[in-house]
Design a protein around this motif. Structure first.
Motif, short mmCIF file in Angstrom:
data_model
loop_
_atom_site.label_atom_id
_atom_site.label_comp_id
_atom_site.label_asym_id
_atom_site.label_seq_id
_atom_site.Cartn_x
_atom_site.Cartn_y
_atom_site.Cartn_z
N ALA A 111 28.46 59.85 161.68
CA ALA A 111 27.02 60.39 161.40
C ALA A 111 26.25 58.90 161.56
O ALA A 111 25.00 58.87 160.89
CB ALA A 111 27.34 61.06 160.06
N ALA A 112 27.00 57.81 161.07
CA ALA A 112 26.41 56.39 160.74
C ALA A 112 25.49 56.19 161.97
O ALA A 112 25.08 55.42 162.07
CB ALA A 112 27.24 55.50 159.78
N ALA A 113 26.21 56.41 162.89
CA ALA A 113 25.54 56.12 164.87
C ALA A 113 24.57 56.72 164.34
O ALA A 113 23.50 55.74 164.65
CB ALA A 113 26.27 56.21 165.54
N GLU A 114 24.25 58.00 163.93
CA GLU A 114 22.79 58.71 163.77
C GLU A 114 21.73 58.29 163.67
O GLU A 114 21.23 57.84 163.43
CB GLU A 114 23.22 60.25 164.08
N ILE B 277 29.84 51.33 165.67
CA ILE B 277 30.13 51.80 166.27
C ILE B 277 31.63 50.94 165.47
O ILE B 277 32.76 51.85 164.99
CB ILE B 277 30.17 52.46 167.20
N THR B 278 32.15 49.80 167.29
CA THR B 278 33.16 49.30 166.28
C THR B 278 33.47 48.78 165.19
O THR B 278 34.99 49.10 164.92
CB THR B 278 33.66 48.24 167.28
N ARG B 279 32.59 48.03 164.55
CA ARG B 279 33.21 47.52 163.03
C ARG B 279 32.78 48.72 162.09
O ARG B 279 33.59 48.71 161.58
CB ARG B 279 31.58 46.80 163.11
N ASN B 280 32.24 49.52 162.04
CA ASN B 280 32.08 50.46 161.26
C ASN B 280 33.86 51.54 161.46
O ASN B 280 34.59 51.49 159.99
CB ASN B 280 31.08 51.93 162.01
N LEU B 281 34.06 51.26 162.62
CA LEU B 281 35.87 52.51 162.60
C LEU B 281 37.00 51.49 162.41
O LEU B 281 37.91 51.97 161.99
CB LEU B 281 35.24 52.98 163.99
N ASP C 236 36.37 60.27 150.44
CA ASP C 236 35.94 61.88 149.60
C ASP C 236 34.80 61.33 149.21
O ASP C 236 33.82 62.53 149.13
CB ASP C 236 36.78 61.64 148.74
N VAL C 237 34.17 60.54 148.56
CA VAL C 237 32.89 60.63 147.72
C VAL C 237 31.60 60.89 148.20
O VAL C 237 30.64 61.49 148.14
CB VAL C 237 33.50 59.37 147.37
N ILE C 238 31.58 60.08 149.97
CA ILE C 238 30.28 60.34 150.66
C ILE C 238 30.61 61.67 151.44
O ILE C 238 30.06 61.58 152.18
CB ILE C 238 29.82 58.77 151.40
N GLY C 239 31.52 62.57 151.59
CA GLY C 239 31.96 63.83 151.99
C GLY C 239 32.47 63.76 153.23
O GLY C 239 32.25 64.88 154.64
N HIS C 240 32.87 62.76 153.76
CA HIS C 240 33.94 62.64 154.96
C HIS C 240 35.51 63.14 155.33
O HIS C 240 36.12 62.66 154.03
CB HIS C 240 33.82 61.61 156.28
N GLN C 241 35.88 63.57 156.10
CA GLN C 241 37.32 63.68 156.55
C GLN C 241 37.75 62.67 156.66
O GLN C 241 39.18 62.23 156.40
CB GLN C 241 37.61 64.59 156.91
N SER C 242 36.74 62.00 157.33
CA SER C 242 37.97 60.47 158.73
C SER C 242 36.92 59.37 158.49
O SER C 242 35.59 59.85 158.89
CB SER C 242 38.18 61.21 159.81
N VAL C 243 37.27 57.81 158.47
CA VAL C 243 36.09 57.04 159.09
C VAL C 243 35.45 57.81 160.40
O VAL C 243 34.19 57.54 161.07
CB VAL C 243 37.01 55.81 159.54
N GLU C 244 36.19 58.30 161.54
CA GLU C 244 35.80 58.47 162.65
C GLU C 244 34.45 59.30 162.80
O GLU C 244 32.98 59.41 163.26
CB GLU C 244 36.44 59.32 163.78
N SER C 245 34.29 60.59 161.59
CA SER C 245 33.19 61.55 161.31
C SER C 245 32.11 60.79 160.17
O SER C 245 30.92 61.22 160.65
CB SER C 245 33.46 62.25 160.44
N HIS C 246 32.45 59.57 159.64
CA HIS C 246 31.41 58.65 158.71
C HIS C 246 31.06 58.15 160.35
O HIS C 246 29.61 57.79 160.42
CB HIS C 246 32.18 57.76 158.51
N THR C 247 31.68 57.70 161.07
CA THR C 247 30.96 57.03 162.23
C THR C 247 30.05 57.34 162.80
O THR C 247 29.44 56.64 163.32
CB THR C 247 32.21 55.97 163.17
#
Length: 186
Positions: free
Chosen positions: A142-145, A113-117, A129-140
């Motif tokens: 989803a990525a953690a799941e 999580i820390t690395r992704n953020l 935008d291309v991967i469909g997330h508004q922020s790195v937090e929302s991507h993180t």
């Protein structure tokens, strides 16, 4: 070939890079291959229109390993071998002699999580935008799941010599023992 595997955030990339330096052999990671595909697709610009698929990255990664081993180039590779992708493991094992090092860490998910953020590529607005997330937090989130699912699908046993390395506080066993395992087992 030395295959370094383990849960996302368990320290496999860090260990694999260090081991490759110690052995003086090339290092290759599936994530770096995907990063190269993203770079070529314009990920560091505002012109990114599509993200190369994970399957595309895996196939190219395995092609590169097969080519290196076919030409007798030893290497350290980093990849999460999953039970739902048995053909990937078959390709790796068929490519040449192999030993496996599995990294383990009680803090793997938090490290991920820390690395992704803090990932500059993921933080790029064009990539988000291309991967469909508004922020790195929302991507993180989803990525953690996804990483929890990946960890549940990891192969625990392979029919080659294996060594488990705890990465919570340095390496246990220490790097000299890991180098010895890699060089004596191949």
């Amino acid at each position: 070939m030395v295959l370094v595997t383990g849960a996302p955030g368990s320290g496999k990339s860090t260990l694999a890079r260090e081991l490759a330096r110690e052995l003086r052999v090339p290092y290759l990671a599936r994530d770096d291959v995907r990063g190269g595909l993203l770079f070529s697709a314009g990920a560091w610009t505002d012109a990114l229109h599509a993200v190369p698929s994970s399957d595309e990255a895996v196939d190219l990664f395995l092609d590169l390993i097969e080519m290196m081993l076919e030409r007798r180039l030893s290497c350290v590779v980093e990849y999460v071998v999953r039970t739902n992708r048995p053909a990937d493991l078959e390709r790796l094992l068929a490519a040449g002699d192999c030993v496996v090092i599995t990294t383990v860490s009680a803090r793997a998910l938090q490290r991920f999580i820390t690395r992704n953020l803090n990932d500059r590529l993921i933080s790029n607005p064009a990539v988000l935008d291309v991967i469909g997330h508004q922020s790195v937090e929302s991507h993180t989130e989803a990525a953690a799941e996804r990483m929890r699912r990946v960890e549940a699908e990891m192969c625990g046993r392979v029919p080659v010599p294996m060594l488990s390395v705890d990465t919570d506080d340095g390496y246990q066993p220490p790097i000299d023992d890991i180098v010895e395992f890699a060089t004596q087992s191949l």
